[in-house]
Enzyme design. Structure first.
Site, PDB file in Angstrom:
ATOM      1  N   HIS A 148      -3.637   0.874   7.828  1.00 12.11           N
ATOM      2  CA  HIS A 148      -2.296   1.458   7.745  1.00 12.11           C
ATOM      3  C   HIS A 148      -2.299   2.691   6.829  1.00 12.11           C
ATOM      4  O   HIS A 148      -1.750   3.739   7.180  1.00 12.11           O
ATOM      5  CB  HIS A 148      -1.327   0.389   7.214  1.00 12.11           C
ATOM      6  CG  HIS A 148       0.093   0.848   7.027  1.00 12.11           C
ATOM      7  ND1 HIS A 148       1.136   0.393   7.809  1.00 12.11           N
ATOM      8  CD2 HIS A 148       0.646   1.720   6.148  1.00 12.11           C
ATOM      9  CE1 HIS A 148       2.263   0.973   7.406  1.00 12.11           C
ATOM     10  NE2 HIS A 148       2.002   1.776   6.402  1.00 12.11           N
ATOM     11  N   GLU A 149      -2.928   2.569   5.665  1.00 10.70           N
ATOM     12  CA  GLU A 149      -2.885   3.665   4.692  1.00 10.70           C
ATOM     13  C   GLU A 149      -3.730   4.852   5.133  1.00 10.70           C
ATOM     14  O   GLU A 149      -3.339   6.006   4.930  1.00 10.70           O
ATOM     15  CB  GLU A 149      -3.319   3.179   3.301  1.00 10.70           C
ATOM     16  CG  GLU A 149      -2.466   2.064   2.706  1.00 10.70           C
ATOM     17  CD  GLU A 149      -0.963   2.290   2.816  1.00 10.70           C
ATOM     18  OE1 GLU A 149      -0.515   3.445   2.732  1.00 10.70           O
ATOM     19  OE2 GLU A 149      -0.230   1.301   3.006  1.00 10.70           O
ATOM     20  N   GLY A 198       0.818  -1.207   0.000  1.00  9.00           N
ATOM     21  CA  GLY A 198       0.000   0.000   0.000  1.00  9.00           C
ATOM     22  C   GLY A 198       0.849   1.253   0.000  1.00  9.00           C
ATOM     23  O   GLY A 198       2.019   1.230   0.405  1.00  9.00           O
ATOM     24  N   GLN A 258       3.202   9.909   1.247  1.00  8.82           N
ATOM     25  CA  GLN A 258       4.438   9.154   1.005  1.00  8.82           C
ATOM     26  C   GLN A 258       5.099   9.542  -0.319  1.00  8.82           C
ATOM     27  O   GLN A 258       6.279   9.296  -0.501  1.00  8.82           O
ATOM     28  CB  GLN A 258       4.161   7.645   1.021  1.00  8.82           C
ATOM     29  CG  GLN A 258       3.827   7.120   2.414  1.00  8.82           C
ATOM     30  CD  GLN A 258       3.651   5.626   2.389  1.00  8.82           C
ATOM     31  OE1 GLN A 258       2.593   5.140   1.992  1.00  8.82           O
ATOM     32  NE2 GLN A 258       4.664   4.886   2.772  1.00  8.82           N
ATOM     33  N   HIS A 278      -1.859   6.932   7.442  1.00  8.32           N
ATOM     34  CA  HIS A 278      -0.927   7.843   6.752  1.00  8.32           C
ATOM     35  C   HIS A 278      -1.601   9.175   6.414  1.00  8.32           C
ATOM     36  O   HIS A 278      -0.976  10.233   6.479  1.00  8.32           O
ATOM     37  CB  HIS A 278      -0.443   7.222   5.434  1.00  8.32           C
ATOM     38  CG  HIS A 278       0.801   6.402   5.553  1.00  8.32           C
ATOM     39  ND1 HIS A 278       1.994   6.915   6.001  1.00  8.32           N
ATOM     40  CD2 HIS A 278       1.053   5.098   5.256  1.00  8.32           C
ATOM     41  CE1 HIS A 278       2.920   5.959   5.977  1.00  8.32           C
ATOM     42  NE2 HIS A 278       2.372   4.841   5.531  1.00  8.32           N
ATOM     43  N   CYS A 307       6.634  -0.581   6.322  1.00  6.96           N
ATOM     44  CA  CYS A 307       6.134   0.590   5.610  1.00  6.96           C
ATOM     45  C   CYS A 307       7.208   1.017   4.616  1.00  6.96           C
ATOM     46  O   CYS A 307       8.391   1.007   4.955  1.00  6.96           O
ATOM     47  CB  CYS A 307       5.860   1.705   6.616  1.00  6.96           C
ATOM     48  SG  CYS A 307       5.330   3.257   5.879  1.00  6.96           S
ATOM     49  N   LEU A 308       6.808   1.382   3.405  1.00  7.42           N
ATOM     50  CA  LEU A 308       7.802   1.803   2.410  1.00  7.42           C
ATOM     51  C   LEU A 308       8.576   3.037   2.871  1.00  7.42           C
ATOM     52  O   LEU A 308       9.680   3.274   2.404  1.00  7.42           O
ATOM     53  CB  LEU A 308       7.128   2.088   1.066  1.00  7.42           C
ATOM     54  CG  LEU A 308       6.612   0.870   0.291  1.00  7.42           C
ATOM     55  CD1 LEU A 308       5.940   1.317  -1.004  1.00  7.42           C
ATOM     56  CD2 LEU A 308       7.720  -0.122  -0.020  1.00  7.42           C
TER      57      LEU A 308
HETATM   58 NI    NI Z   1       3.181   2.944   5.214  1.00  5.80          NI
END
Ligand code: NI
Length: 165
Positions: free
Chosen positions: A132-133, A46, A51, A136, A90-91
């Site tokens: 999670h997203e 995701g 991000q 963000h 997480c990226l």
């Molecule tokens: Ni993330």
């Protein structure tokens, strides 16, 4: 389509709250396509607007199953049910993984890339990814929710097998 630069830990944009998208136009569609391309490039599950440096309520999720990439505009959680303890990354935190608690089931409303209202109910991994997203979009990061003592740092080799979000 283009791969966007993913903002990482320490970039203050990750802590800001994203704004609602007012019109789902070609520009937004283009951004969502770029987000999917970026997600796939990094083998992520995701990715959210902040991000890639955009404070817009945009999310893409791909569990690499038959549902294909899911593109969400202005997603809102309308129901949460249960809990699951999950391994998460997480990226924006490329070397870190930890256990956290997420809802087992999440129902959301959002707009799709055509500006149509959609409702999605996710369980398990999908519920985790949605939760999670959407965090963000509110400047909340998974490191805020770590179960104490579970944070691990992994090597880039380990990461290739990993589940970055
Ligand atoms: Ni993330």
């Amino acid at each position: 389509m283009a791969i966007r630069i993913v903002r990482e830990d320490g970039d203050e944009i990750l802590r800001k709250k994203s704004r609602e998208v007012e019109v789902v136009d070609e520009k937004i569609k283009q951004i969502l396509d770029d987000m999917v391309e970026t997600l796939h490039h990094y083998n992520g599950v995701g990715l959210a607007g902040p991000q890639i440096g955009l404070l817009k309520r945009l999310v893409v999720i791909d569990l690499y199953d038959d549902k294909g990439p899911i593109k969400l505009v202005n997603p809102v959680i309308i129901k949460e049910k249960g809990e699951q303890e999950v391994e998460e990354g997480c990226l924006s935190f490329p070397n870190q993984f930890a256990k956290i608690v997420r809802p087992m089931e999440v129902t959301i409303e959002a707009l799709n890339e055509d500006g149509k209202k959609i409702k999605i109910k996710g369980e398990g991994l999908l519920a985790q990814a949605i939760s999670h997203e959407i965090d963000h979009l509110n400047g909340i990061l998974f490191v805020d929710k770590i179960i104490p003592g579970t944070l691990e740092y992994v090597t880039p080799e380990d990461q290739k097998k990993g589940k970055n979000k």
